[in-house]
Every structure is written in structure tokens, then in C-alpha cells.
Design an enzyme around this catalytic site. Structure first.
Site, mmCIF file in Angstrom:
data_model
loop_
_atom_site.group_PDB
_atom_site.id
_atom_site.type_symbol
_atom_site.label_atom_id
_atom_site.label_comp_id
_atom_site.label_asym_id
_atom_site.label_seq_id
_atom_site.Cartn_x
_atom_site.Cartn_y
_atom_site.Cartn_z
ATOM 1 C CD1 TRP A 155 -2.556 1.737 0.466
ATOM 2 C CD2 TRP A 155 -2.017 1.863 2.643
ATOM 3 N NE1 TRP A 155 -3.254 2.775 1.021
ATOM 4 C CE2 TRP A 155 -2.949 2.877 2.342
ATOM 5 C CE3 TRP A 155 -1.537 1.739 3.948
ATOM 6 C CZ2 TRP A 155 -3.405 3.771 3.305
ATOM 7 C CZ3 TRP A 155 -1.990 2.629 4.909
ATOM 8 C CH2 TRP A 155 -2.909 3.627 4.592
ATOM 9 C CG ASP A 236 -2.414 -2.943 7.186
ATOM 10 O OD1 ASP A 236 -3.507 -2.848 7.774
ATOM 11 O OD2 ASP A 236 -2.032 -2.118 6.326
ATOM 12 C CE LYS A 272 -10.012 0.530 3.038
ATOM 13 N NZ LYS A 272 -9.692 1.517 2.062
HETATM 14 C C1 LMR Z 1 -6.638 2.622 -0.673
HETATM 15 O O1 LMR Z 1 -5.606 1.939 -0.740
HETATM 16 O O2 LMR Z 1 -7.184 3.115 -1.672
HETATM 17 C C2 LMR Z 1 -7.288 2.836 0.657
HETATM 18 O O3 LMR Z 1 -6.595 2.161 1.641
HETATM 19 C C3 LMR Z 1 -7.517 4.264 0.970
HETATM 20 C C4 LMR Z 1 -6.265 5.021 1.291
HETATM 21 O O4 LMR Z 1 -6.273 5.725 2.294
HETATM 22 O O5 LMR Z 1 -5.284 4.930 0.558
#
Ligand code: LMR
Length: 427
Positions: A155, A236, A272
């Protein structure tokens, strides 16, 4: 005062000299790049084309492309209104009933740490806040390493979160470009060659951005390597329920590690699975050796949280706790999580069919169906994603990740047709 005299006074007084000379104190601040994920939403908002589609941020949309407030959430809010709850501050670590229920949801009520009251848990500003508290706690107290290994890719916010927490960020192999699947051999080799006792971040389920999770058998092997190398696992879990539709199935990796005797750190988000995005509800927890150690760890978490934001917001935690503690709302919520997961799975099937059969798009698209969770890592290249935004008004992150939740019966054909054109180079 005359203008000339005023200029002289300004010129004599330190910082004001700059202003008198017409130069701002902040003139040296460079413009930063837009956020790789939230910047996509900004670009989408600015686009006025009626065909536009936002597949950037991972936020659930219903079958009509609209944000979805869960029925269980609405009912919980009614119950909170009826209870005339006050607006007093929460304690530093948040609403105690909520954090207990969040831990129960993640670890399971039969897990040893839950039964032994050895989980140190704090409410957090959603998953990001949980990771940030965890990063700060590890940077301050983890005695063996200041290095955290993240999957590549991970992420987009993980690296800045841990870097800003004071940890050094390194990567381990995760994604195999050739197979558009898990690079399990690469992952194992990298974990085996990491320095002993390093921290390793693991996505508990619905890996973001790839949508590729290890199988239960692979998790068992990962757990063995983590044990052998004495790595410290930090999970996570931002999508519990979103991968398979079942909250307990999606907690399998976390529960397996705990059952194998690992001490873990865990970040949870209710953004989510309860659709509580803007309410910012999450939890950070650490398993400890028992209540005495837990109390000490709790006391230090408070010392980390207090100067960051004092104490967390109340409303979202009340909503989540009402759902987690009332059996009838819990049941309704579980059904709704399953419904969201199933709608996403049905979009995967439709997209696969449309890309391969209707539009005869070059390439192998089976991964669209085999990936799980909110996202699909399409394999589209940065020039293709750029062309899709500029020419078709379709927005996604530059790495080709799409939020499947942004697709619905009204836009999926236009999306598939545009992707197909982008791949064939005739958009
Ligand atoms: C995403 O990856 O789109 C979500 O987790 C929202 C974010 O805050 O990035």
C-alpha cells in the site's frame, strides 16, 4: 507613522525584514507531488465528463456507483441517538468496550491471548493511525531492530508511515510480474535472508494493491520462516471480511500465527468492512506475555498517543461497538460484508468475460478473477493508465491497480471497452 519610518522599523526587526523585501518565510518550501492514491480522487473530481469512472481509492460503491451506508450502521446510529450518549472525551486508548470487541473480532474469543487478557489494544484513527502508533511503538521499544520489511509492492502509504515513525523501510519480494501471482519462492528467500529479528509487515488478507494472498498452506510456511528467523510479524488487517466475505476466514493468517506462539502487532481498520471511512475507526494491538506486561505496554501506548492527538473520536467507535456487541446487528453486518464481497466477485467475473470474450483483449486476464478483495492489479502500464484518464476519463492509480468496487452494471462495459482499446494502442 510615516511610510518611510515604518519601512525602517520593519527592516530592523528580524523576520519582518523578509516581508519588507517581499519574500515570504515559506518561499523555500517546494511543491510536493500529489498523493498516489488520494490525488487520483482529486483528478477525478476535477473531470467534468459524464462518463468518468473513479477506480482509484479503495472505497466501496453500491450497484449504482453510490457510496453505501450499511443498514447495520444506520441502525447502530439510531440506537446511539436514542441512548442520548454524551460527547465527553474518550480515554487516551479509546472506548474500552470497542477495543475489546475489535480484538475479539480479530483474534477470536477462543484464542489464548484474548482469553488470558494479554492483548494491549488501543483505538486508533482507522488503519493508518493504527500503523502509525505501531510504528512509533516499535521504533521506541522493539529492542532488536529498527528495520521493517514490506512486501513489494505494498500500500502506497506504508513506506511514509513507517519512515515517519522512525523505522528503516526495506522490501521483500511478493509479486511475480510474469504470472501476475504471488512470488512465493522470492518471498521465502527474502524473508530467510533478512537479518534475524527484523520486523516484517504482512497483509493479513486482501493484499493491497495486488489482491493476491498466500494460501493457508503458504501462510503456515511463512509462519515457520518467521519463527526460524525470529522475525517480528506486524499484520495489517484493513479488509477483514472483504476478501472471502467471512470475517473469521479472513482472520485465518493472524489466528494461525497466534496459535503458533508468535507475538504479533496488528493494525485493524473498520473503514472498509463497516463502511466507516470518514469516521476513522480502527485499533492497534500487541500480544504480550500476560496482564502485567499488557498494563505496562498500555501505559506506553498512552504516552505515544497523548501528544499525537490526545484521544480518539467517539462517534465511529460507538457505531462499531454497537454493531459488534448487539447480536442482531452483528448478524446483519456479517450479511452485508458478504454482500459487498460478493458484488465485487461478480464484477470480477463480468470484467473477465468482457475483456476476453466480448473485446478479445490481448493478454491473459485470469488474474482478474483469481485476485481477491477490493483491488485488482490489472497489469496495465503507467502510459496505459495515463491514456485511460486523459482520453476515457477513467481514473486508477498509476501502477494499474483498480478498485473493483467502483465498477457496476452501468459502467463495466465502457471500462472494458476502454481498457481493451488502451491495450491494443487505439484509445
Ligand atoms: C486505498 O488503498 O485506496 C485505501 O486504503 C484508501 C487510502 O487511504 O489509501
Amino acid at each position: 507613522m510615516l511610510a518611510a519610518a515604518r519601512t525602517q522599523t520593519v527592516a530592523r526587526t528580524g523576520g519582518l525584514v523578509l516581508r519588507a523585501a517581499g519574500v515570504s518565510t515559506w518561499s523555500h518550501v517546494p511543491a510536493g507531488p500529489p498523493d498516489p492514491i488520494l490525488g487520483v480522487s482529486e483528478a477525478f473530481k476535477a473531470d467534468k465528463d459524464p462518463r468518468k469512472i473513479n477506480l482509484g481509492v479503495g472505497a466501496y460503491r453500491d450497484g449504482n456507483g453510490k457510496p453505501y451506508v450499511l443498514g447495520a450502521v444506520k441502525k447502530a446510529e439510531e440506537a446511539i441517538r436514542a441512548s442520548n450518549a454524551d460527547k465527553e472525551y474518550l480515554p487516551i486508548t479509546g472506548l474500552a468496550d470497542f477495543t475489546k470487541n475489535a480484538a475479539k473480532l480479530a483474534y477470536g474469543e477462543d484464542s489464548a491471548p484474548f482469553k488470558e487478557n494479554s492483548i494491549a489494544v488501543t483505538q486508533s484513527i482507522s488503519g493508518t493511525g493504527a500503523l502509525r502508533i505501531g510504528g512509533a511503538f516499535l521504533a521506541r521499544f522493539y529492542p532488536h531492530s529498527k528495520v521493517i520489511y514490506l512486501p513489494v509492492p505494498s500500500w502506497g502509504n506504508h513506506t511514509p508511515i513507517f519512515r515517519d515513525s522512525g523505522l528503516e523501510v526495506r522490501g521483500y519480494k511478493y509479486f511475480n510480474k510474469e504470472t501476475v501471482g504471488l512470488d512465493f519462492e522470492g518471498m521465502k528467500a527474502d524473508l530467510k535472508s533478512a537479518p534475524e529479528k527484523s520486523i516484517v509487515l504482512l497483509h493479513a488478507c486482501a493484499h493491497n494493491p495486488t489482491g493476491i494472498d498466500p494460501t493457508p498452506e503458504q501462510w503456515a510456511e511463512i509462519s515457520d520462516i518467521v519463527k526460524e528467523k525470529q522475525l517480528f510479524p506486524f499484520f495489517d488487517m484493513a479488509y477483514q471480511g472483504f476478501a472471502s466475505g467471512s470475517t473469521s476466514r479472513d482472520a485465518q493468517a493472524v489466528r494461525h500465527f497466534v496459535s503458533q506462539g508468535h507475538q504479533i502487532a496488528l493494525a485493524q481498520s473498520f473503514a472498509k468492512n463497516m463502511g466507516l471511512y470518514g469516521e476513522r475507526v480502527g485499533a492497534f494491538s500487541l500480544t504480550t506475555s500476560g496482564p502485567e506486561e499488557r498494563a505496562k505496554v498500555d501505559s506506553q501506548i498512552k504516552i505515544i498517543v497523548r501528544p499525537m492527538y490526545s484521544n480518539p473520536p467517539l462517534h465511529g467507535a460507538l457505531i462499531a461497538n454497537t454493531i459488534l456487541s448487539k447480536p442482531e446487528l452483528y448478524g446483519e453486518w456479517e450479511g452485508e460484508v458478504k454482500g459487498m464481497a460478493e458484488r465485487i466477485i461478480s464484477m470480477r467475473d463480468k470484467l473477465y468475460d468482457s475483456l476476453t470474450h466480448t473485446h478479445k483483449t490481448p493478454g491473459e486476464w485470469g488474474h482478474i478473477k483469481s485476485q481477491i478483495g477490493m483491488f485488482s492489479f490489472t497489469g496495465l502500464t503507467p502510459p496505459q493508465t495515463k491514456a485511460l484518464a486523459e482520453k476515457a476519463h477513467i481514473y486508477m492509480t498509476a501502477d494499474g491497480r483498480i478498485s473493483m468496487a467502483g465498477l457496476n452494471a452501468n459502467n463495466i462495459e465502457y471500462f472494458a471497452e476502454s481498457v481493451s482499446k488502451a491495450v491494443k494502442g487505439n484509445l
